[in-house]
Design a protein around this motif. Structure first.
Motif, PDB file in Angstrom:
ATOM      1  N   LEU A 109      12.772 -20.719  16.252  1.00 17.05           N
ATOM      2  CA  LEU A 109      12.617 -21.846  17.170  1.00 17.05           C
ATOM      3  C   LEU A 109      13.407 -23.063  16.693  1.00 17.05           C
ATOM      4  O   LEU A 109      14.011 -23.784  17.502  1.00 17.05           O
ATOM      5  N   LEU A 110      13.426 -23.304  15.378  1.00 14.25           N
ATOM      6  CA  LEU A 110      14.221 -24.404  14.835  1.00 14.25           C
ATOM      7  C   LEU A 110      15.708 -24.196  15.087  1.00 14.25           C
ATOM      8  O   LEU A 110      16.429 -25.142  15.427  1.00 14.25           O
ATOM      9  N   VAL A 111      16.173 -22.972  14.935  1.00 18.26           N
ATOM     10  CA  VAL A 111      17.584 -22.671  15.191  1.00 18.26           C
ATOM     11  C   VAL A 111      17.912 -22.880  16.659  1.00 18.26           C
ATOM     12  O   VAL A 111      18.940 -23.471  17.000  1.00 18.26           O
ATOM     13  N   MET A 112      17.046 -22.424  17.542  1.00 17.26           N
ATOM     14  CA  MET A 112      17.282 -22.609  18.975  1.00 17.26           C
ATOM     15  C   MET A 112      17.320 -24.082  19.336  1.00 17.26           C
ATOM     16  O   MET A 112      18.155 -24.517  20.136  1.00 17.26           O
ATOM     17  N   LYS A 113      16.432 -24.886  18.743  1.00 14.86           N
ATOM     18  CA  LYS A 113      16.416 -26.320  19.008  1.00 14.86           C
ATOM     19  C   LYS A 113      17.682 -26.980  18.477  1.00 14.86           C
ATOM     20  O   LYS A 113      18.264 -27.844  19.137  1.00 14.86           O
ATOM     21  N   ALA A 114      18.136 -26.568  17.287  1.00 14.87           N
ATOM     22  CA  ALA A 114      19.352 -27.143  16.720  1.00 14.87           C
ATOM     23  C   ALA A 114      20.585 -26.754  17.525  1.00 14.87           C
ATOM     24  O   ALA A 114      21.493 -27.571  17.721  1.00 14.87           O
ATOM     25  N   GLU A 115      20.626 -25.518  17.994  1.00 15.82           N
ATOM     26  CA  GLU A 115      21.757 -25.085  18.806  1.00 15.82           C
ATOM     27  C   GLU A 115      21.772 -25.777  20.161  1.00 15.82           C
ATOM     28  O   GLU A 115      22.834 -26.028  20.719  1.00 15.82           O
TER      29      GLU A 115
END
Length: 88
Positions: free
Chosen positions: A31-37
Motif C-alpha cells: 500500500l505504501l508503494v502504491m501511494k508513493a507511485e
C-alpha cells in the motif's frame, strides 16, 4: 478433534504470529508503494522516450530493501520475543 487425542498441532497462532505479522507488513508495504507511485508524475520525460514506472525514484520506505529489512526485523524479533517469554 486432533487435540482431544493429545496430538499436538505444529502450526498454532502462538508459534506463527511473527510470520503472520510479517505478511501483514508485506501488505502494508505494498500500500505504501502504491501511494508513493500515485504521487509521482507520470510524464517526467518527453513523450517520445517514456521510461517505465519502475525507474521513478521512490521514497526510501517504498523501496524493496525496506520491505525485506522490516520483514526480517518483524519475523526474527517476533521469534526472539516469543523465545524470551517462553523461557520463564
Amino acid at each position: 478433534a486432533i487435540e482431544r487425542f493429545d496430538v499436538p498441532l505444529p502450526i498454532r497462532v502462538e508459534s506463527t504470529w511473527p510470520v503472520i505479522a510479517g505478511l501483514f507488513w508485506v501488505g502494508i508495504h505494498r500500500l505504501l508503494v502504491m501511494k508513493a507511485e500515485a504521487g509521482t508524475p507520470r510524464h517526467l520525460f518527453p513523450d517520445d522516450f517514456d521510461y517505465p514506472d519502475s525507474m521513478v525514484n521512490l521514497p526510501w520506505y517504498a523501496e524493496t530493501w525496506a520491505l525485506w529489512v522490516a520483514l526480517l526485523v518483524i519475523v526474527f524479533g517476533g521469534y526472539m520475543i516469543r523465545k524470551s517469554r517462553n523461557s520463564y
